[in-house]
Scaffold this motif. Structure first.
Motif, short mmCIF file in Angstrom:
data_model
loop_
_atom_site.label_atom_id
_atom_site.label_comp_id
_atom_site.label_asym_id
_atom_site.label_seq_id
_atom_site.Cartn_x
_atom_site.Cartn_y
_atom_site.Cartn_z
N LEU A 8 -20.34 45.88 -48.45
CA LEU A 8 -19.78 46.37 -47.18
C LEU A 8 -20.25 47.80 -46.90
O LEU A 8 -20.55 48.53 -47.84
N PRO A 9 -20.26 48.18 -45.64
CA PRO A 9 -20.51 49.60 -45.34
C PRO A 9 -19.40 50.45 -45.97
O PRO A 9 -18.24 50.03 -45.98
N PRO A 10 -19.72 51.61 -46.52
CA PRO A 10 -18.71 52.42 -47.20
C PRO A 10 -17.48 52.73 -46.34
O PRO A 10 -16.37 52.74 -46.85
N ILE A 11 -17.65 52.95 -45.06
CA ILE A 11 -16.49 53.29 -44.22
C ILE A 11 -15.53 52.10 -44.12
O ILE A 11 -14.32 52.27 -44.08
N VAL A 12 -16.07 50.88 -44.11
CA VAL A 12 -15.23 49.68 -44.08
C VAL A 12 -14.50 49.54 -45.41
O VAL A 12 -13.29 49.25 -45.44
N ALA A 13 -15.19 49.77 -46.51
CA ALA A 13 -14.56 49.68 -47.83
C ALA A 13 -13.47 50.73 -47.97
O ALA A 13 -12.42 50.45 -48.57
N SER A 14 -13.67 51.93 -47.43
CA SER A 14 -12.64 52.96 -47.54
C SER A 14 -11.37 52.54 -46.81
O SER A 14 -10.27 52.75 -47.30
N ASP A 15 -11.52 51.93 -45.64
CA ASP A 15 -10.35 51.43 -44.90
C ASP A 15 -9.70 50.25 -45.62
O ASP A 15 -8.48 50.16 -45.72
N LEU A 16 -10.52 49.35 -46.13
CA LEU A 16 -10.02 48.15 -46.78
C LEU A 16 -9.22 48.47 -48.05
O LEU A 16 -8.16 47.91 -48.29
N PHE A 17 -9.75 49.40 -48.86
CA PHE A 17 -9.11 49.71 -50.14
C PHE A 17 -8.23 50.95 -50.09
O PHE A 17 -7.60 51.31 -51.09
N PRO A 21 -13.39 58.17 -47.78
CA PRO A 21 -14.76 57.77 -47.47
C PRO A 21 -15.80 58.31 -48.46
O PRO A 21 -16.76 57.62 -48.78
N ASP A 22 -15.60 59.54 -48.95
CA ASP A 22 -16.55 60.08 -49.94
C ASP A 22 -16.55 59.24 -51.22
O ASP A 22 -17.60 59.02 -51.82
N ALA A 28 -20.59 53.11 -53.61
CA ALA A 28 -21.74 52.36 -53.09
C ALA A 28 -23.02 52.81 -53.79
O ALA A 28 -23.87 51.99 -54.12
N ARG A 29 -23.15 54.11 -54.04
CA ARG A 29 -24.33 54.61 -54.74
C ARG A 29 -24.35 54.08 -56.17
O ARG A 29 -25.38 53.63 -56.67
N PHE A 30 -23.19 54.09 -56.84
CA PHE A 30 -23.12 53.59 -58.21
C PHE A 30 -23.40 52.09 -58.27
O PHE A 30 -23.99 51.60 -59.23
N ALA A 31 -22.99 51.35 -57.27
CA ALA A 31 -23.21 49.91 -57.24
C ALA A 31 -24.70 49.58 -57.17
O ALA A 31 -25.13 48.53 -57.61
N GLN A 32 -25.49 50.49 -56.63
CA GLN A 32 -26.92 50.28 -56.54
C GLN A 32 -27.65 50.71 -57.80
O GLN A 32 -28.79 50.36 -58.02
N ASP A 33 -26.98 51.52 -58.64
CA ASP A 33 -27.57 52.01 -59.88
C ASP A 33 -27.30 51.04 -61.02
O ASP A 33 -26.66 50.02 -60.85
N THR A 34 -27.76 51.40 -62.19
CA THR A 34 -27.49 50.58 -63.37
C THR A 34 -26.06 50.83 -63.85
O THR A 34 -25.44 51.83 -63.51
#
Length: 46
Positions: A8-17, A21-22, A28-34
């Motif tokens: 999800l876009p980070p702004i959507v995830a911030s609202d959802l959870f 937003p930061d 989101a950055r960590f999810a793309q890393d190892t």
């Protein structure tokens, strides 16, 4: 939650959870890393 943040876009995830937003952008950055990068970041914040 990490999987959802990666899909999800980070702004959507911030609202959802109900997280800042930061935080959603960081996750989101960590999810793309190892997993090693994610675990190292978690240890650094403890």
């Amino acid at each position: 939650m990490i999987g959802a943040v990666a899909a999800l876009p980070p702004i959507v995830a911030s609202d959802l959870f109900g997280i800042h937003p930061d935080t959603a952008h960081r996750w989101a950055r960590f999810a793309q890393d190892t997993w090693a990068d994610c675990l190292a970041a978690c240890e650094a914040t403890e």
